[in-house]
Motif scaffolding. Structure first.
Motif, mmCIF file in Angstrom:
data_model
loop_
_atom_site.group_PDB
_atom_site.id
_atom_site.type_symbol
_atom_site.label_atom_id
_atom_site.label_comp_id
_atom_site.label_asym_id
_atom_site.label_seq_id
_atom_site.Cartn_x
_atom_site.Cartn_y
_atom_site.Cartn_z
ATOM 1 N N ARG A 25 -98.846 -3.612 -9.629
ATOM 2 C CA ARG A 25 -97.466 -3.393 -10.087
ATOM 3 C C ARG A 25 -96.839 -4.629 -10.727
ATOM 4 O O ARG A 25 -96.995 -4.859 -11.892
ATOM 5 C CB ARG A 25 -96.607 -2.874 -8.951
ATOM 6 C CG ARG A 25 -95.247 -2.394 -9.419
ATOM 7 C CD ARG A 25 -95.107 -0.920 -9.278
ATOM 8 N NE ARG A 25 -93.740 -0.532 -9.471
ATOM 9 C CZ ARG A 25 -93.336 0.161 -10.522
ATOM 10 N NH1 ARG A 25 -94.199 0.517 -11.426
ATOM 11 N NH2 ARG A 25 -92.084 0.493 -10.660
ATOM 12 N N SER A 26 -96.179 -5.490 -9.947
ATOM 13 C CA SER A 26 -95.467 -6.644 -10.509
ATOM 14 C C SER A 26 -96.276 -7.935 -10.461
ATOM 15 O O SER A 26 -95.878 -8.930 -11.049
ATOM 16 C CB SER A 26 -94.148 -6.862 -9.773
ATOM 17 O OG SER A 26 -94.406 -7.248 -8.445
ATOM 18 N N THR A 28 -96.873 -9.845 -7.813
ATOM 19 C CA THR A 28 -96.400 -10.808 -6.810
ATOM 20 C C THR A 28 -97.522 -11.290 -5.898
ATOM 21 O O THR A 28 -97.740 -12.492 -5.757
ATOM 22 C CB THR A 28 -95.259 -10.205 -5.963
ATOM 23 O OG1 THR A 28 -94.209 -9.808 -6.848
ATOM 24 C CG2 THR A 28 -94.738 -11.206 -4.961
ATOM 25 N N ILE A 46 -95.518 -3.616 -14.249
ATOM 26 C CA ILE A 46 -94.189 -4.037 -14.684
ATOM 27 C C ILE A 46 -94.189 -5.554 -14.902
ATOM 28 O O ILE A 46 -93.167 -6.212 -14.773
ATOM 29 C CB ILE A 46 -93.072 -3.594 -13.715
ATOM 30 C CG1 ILE A 46 -93.300 -4.154 -12.313
ATOM 31 C CG2 ILE A 46 -92.942 -2.085 -13.697
ATOM 32 C CD1 ILE A 46 -92.114 -3.955 -11.379
ATOM 33 N N ILE A 47 -95.354 -6.070 -15.258
ATOM 34 C CA ILE A 47 -95.501 -7.491 -15.544
ATOM 35 C C ILE A 47 -95.231 -7.668 -17.047
ATOM 36 O O ILE A 47 -95.942 -7.095 -17.869
ATOM 37 C CB ILE A 47 -96.920 -7.988 -15.213
ATOM 38 C CG1 ILE A 47 -97.276 -7.691 -13.751
ATOM 39 C CG2 ILE A 47 -97.034 -9.480 -15.502
ATOM 40 C CD1 ILE A 47 -98.737 -7.902 -13.413
#
Length: 89
Positions: A25-26, A28, A46-47
């Motif tokens: 996803r991101s 992290t 969503i990077i």
């Protein structure tokens, strides 16, 4: 111990060279993992592209590679599973 510390500890102790993350996803947790080659799978990253580019430059400077596959894990294992065997990954 949190999840990322545990993953890093296992990678270090076992001297793993590849890390596969499904549901990145991101990014992290992906970016917090210390491994020479990382594979990220997610159907809806969503990077931001600029972030991926900055990370690519950072990886090159540190002798690492991160590969992004924007697809479901089912699709990855159906179509790209041979990528896991590729020594370049």
């Amino acid at each position: 111990m949190n999840r990322v510390r545990l993953i890093n500890s296992i990678i270090q102790k076992a001297n793993f060279k590849k890390y596969l993350e499904i549901g990145t996803r991101s990014g992290t947790s992906l970016y917090a993992v210390n491994c020479k080659n990382k594979i990220a799978i997610d159907p809806n990253f969503i990077i931001p592209k600029l972030e991926k580019l900055k990370r690519k430059v950072f990886d090159i400077k540190n002798g690492r590679k991160t590969h992004y596959f924007e697809m479901t894990s089912d699709d990855f294992f159906e179509k790209k599973k041979n990528s896991l065997k590729n020594s370049a990954l």
